[in-house]
Design a protein around this motif. Structure first.
Motif, PDB file in Angstrom:
ATOM      1  N   ASP A  58       0.665  -1.685  -0.275  1.00 12.30           N
ATOM      2  CA  ASP A  58      -0.142   0.121   0.033  1.00 12.30           C
ATOM      3  C   ASP A  58       0.927   1.331   0.250  1.00 12.30           C
ATOM      4  O   ASP A  58       0.236   2.371  -0.821  1.00 12.30           O
ATOM      5  N   ILE A  59       2.189   1.433   0.351  1.00  7.72           N
ATOM      6  CA  ILE A  59       2.889   2.136   0.456  1.00  7.72           C
ATOM      7  C   ILE A  59       3.297   3.033  -0.963  1.00  7.72           C
ATOM      8  O   ILE A  59       3.396   3.715  -0.811  1.00  7.72           O
ATOM      9  N   ILE A  60       4.109   1.707  -1.242  1.00  7.36           N
ATOM     10  CA  ILE A  60       4.985   1.303  -2.659  1.00  7.36           C
ATOM     11  C   ILE A  60       4.017   2.037  -3.802  1.00  7.36           C
ATOM     12  O   ILE A  60       3.992   3.185  -4.517  1.00  7.36           O
ATOM     13  N   GLU A  61       2.760   1.861  -3.601  1.00  7.12           N
ATOM     14  CA  GLU A  61       1.346   2.337  -4.642  1.00  7.12           C
ATOM     15  C   GLU A  61       1.288   3.911  -4.418  1.00  7.12           C
ATOM     16  O   GLU A  61       1.145   4.693  -4.904  1.00  7.12           O
ATOM     17  N   THR A  62       0.956   4.421  -3.288  1.00 10.26           N
ATOM     18  CA  THR A  62       1.008   6.035  -2.648  1.00 10.26           C
ATOM     19  C   THR A  62       2.409   6.839  -2.922  1.00 10.26           C
ATOM     20  O   THR A  62       2.465   7.528  -3.526  1.00 10.26           O
ATOM     21  N   LEU A  63       3.391   6.135  -2.627  1.00  7.05           N
ATOM     22  CA  LEU A  63       4.777   6.159  -3.344  1.00  7.05           C
ATOM     23  C   LEU A  63       4.128   6.736  -4.214  1.00  7.05           C
ATOM     24  O   LEU A  63       5.041   7.660  -5.200  1.00  7.05           O
ATOM     25  N   HIS A  64       4.347   5.604  -5.460  1.00  8.22           N
ATOM     26  CA  HIS A  64       3.967   5.389  -6.805  1.00  8.22           C
ATOM     27  C   HIS A  64       3.093   6.930  -7.360  1.00  8.22           C
ATOM     28  O   HIS A  64       3.371   7.331  -8.115  1.00  8.22           O
ATOM     29  N   ARG A  65       2.109   6.964  -6.676  1.00  8.14           N
ATOM     30  CA  ARG A  65       0.881   8.000  -7.134  1.00  8.14           C
ATOM     31  C   ARG A  65       1.860   9.585  -6.866  1.00  8.14           C
ATOM     32  O   ARG A  65       1.267  10.255  -7.461  1.00  8.14           O
ATOM     33  N   ARG A  66       2.137   9.814  -5.386  1.00 11.74           N
ATOM     34  CA  ARG A  66       2.878  10.885  -5.208  1.00 11.74           C
ATOM     35  C   ARG A  66       4.372  11.657  -6.294  1.00 11.74           C
ATOM     36  O   ARG A  66       4.689  12.136  -6.878  1.00 11.74           O
ATOM     37  N   TYR A  67       5.369  10.515  -6.803  1.00 12.33           N
ATOM     38  CA  TYR A  67       6.645  10.475  -7.640  1.00 12.33           C
ATOM     39  C   TYR A  67       6.657   9.392  -8.545  1.00 12.33           C
ATOM     40  O   TYR A  67       6.957   8.171  -8.131  1.00 12.33           O
TER      41      TYR A  67
END
Length: 311
Positions: free
Chosen positions: A55-64
């Motif tokens: 979930d954190i990896i997906e969030t980081l991808h959307r952000r950066y």
């Protein structure tokens, strides 16, 4: 040059965002200095985590947008997760590093300089392990010495922090073994290689996933994948048993005919049973370890299965 940084992750939700921030900062500096292309990527590989890592990896991808992610269908192990990342990215050079960033990311700059000098592989070598506990330091250093003693071509105090050129990575794809030990495979490929030294940092959050059991298993995997010395050792032990038996026979005769301490039948019965029995069990165990390796290789199961990607 286009660079990709691959980080295997297993239950790293506590430190993932912090690691991503530090890596992004280093990558931005390298882009601004013109050392790497603006299209360079950071790739996190979720090795079947049971926490919120993906979930954190997906969030980081959307952000950066420079951050991408690979989710494996289950836990395949650290080496297989590394391989999944290496085979999935498209770059001129790939750097692999653990997600806890105990390895010093400031030497990435030096690694790229070495790559530009013509080196195809740049190994990150720990100059100091003061950040490790005494137990981990002693066991890790013993692991490297033992591997070298067993004839495995391995870089002392090098884990999986390294830069690999695209050319070397293409040849790595020709190695189809299931029992992966990248620390031994990469040096086998050849090509010009060098090292950069750094001091190991303390882990800021979370805890290490390498237990004593995993370290021993990792060492056994490396030895049996790259050395036949244990099998040859059985022959040496057999010869030593023969010599020891001659001495034991002489001792038994001396006790019987030169002293009054002889216990009838004890030496000729008990000692050979314990001695030979123990050696037989050891020999069977070593042979069984190699047979198990052959069994796993002949099955040719997938080394990893990718469930999902974010690019």
């Amino acid at each position: 040059m286009k660079l990709a940084v691959v980080l295997p992750c297993y239950n790293e939700e506590e430190i993932l965002e912090e690691s991503a921030g530090k890596l992004r900062s280093v990558m931005q500096k390298l882009i601004l200095s013109g050392k790497i292309d603006a299209d360079s990527r950071i790739c996190f590989v979720d090795d079947g985590s049971s926490d919120g890592t993906w979930d954190i990896i997906e969030t980081l991808h959307r952000r950066y947008p420079e951050i991408c992610g690979i989710k494996l269908s289950r836990n395949f192990g650290h080496q297989n997760a590394l391989l999944a990342g290496l085979f999935s990215v498209d770059a001129d050079a790939v750097i692999t590093i653990d997600a806890d960033l105990q390895d010093d990311i400031s030497v990435i700059d030096t690694m790229i300089d070495k790559y530009r000098e013509g080196f195809k592989v740049v190994y990150g070598v720990k100059k100091s392990r003061r950040a490790d506990s005494r137990f981990k330091r002693v066991t890790a250093e013993a692991f490297y010495r033992f591997m070298i003693f067993m004839g495995v071509k391995i870089i002392y105090n090098h884990a999986d922090f390294r830069l690999i050129s695209k050319e070397v990575l293409e040849h790595l794809k020709d190695f189809n073994e299931v029992n992966l030990f990248l620390r031994g495979i990469i040096p086998l490929i050849g090509f010009p290689a060098t090292t950069v030294e750094y001091d190991l940092k303390e882990r800021e959050k979370g805890r290490s996933k390498f237990t004593l059991r995993k370290i021993i298993g990792f060492a056994l995997n490396g030895i049996t994948s790259f050395s036949v010395f244990p099998l040859r050792l059985i022959t040496y032990i057999g010869f030593l048993i023969f010599v020891a038996t001659l001495f034991m026979t002489g001792w038994a005769f001396w006790v019987k005919y030169c002293t009054d301490d002889a216990v009838p039948g004890w030496a000729s019965t008990v000692l050979p049973i314990y001695f030979i029995g123990g050696i037989e069990v050891l020999a069977l165990g070593i042979i069984g370890e190699y047979i198990g390796k052959i069994y796993m290789e002949t099955k040719s199961r997938p080394r990893f299965i990718i469930e999902k990607k974010v690019e």
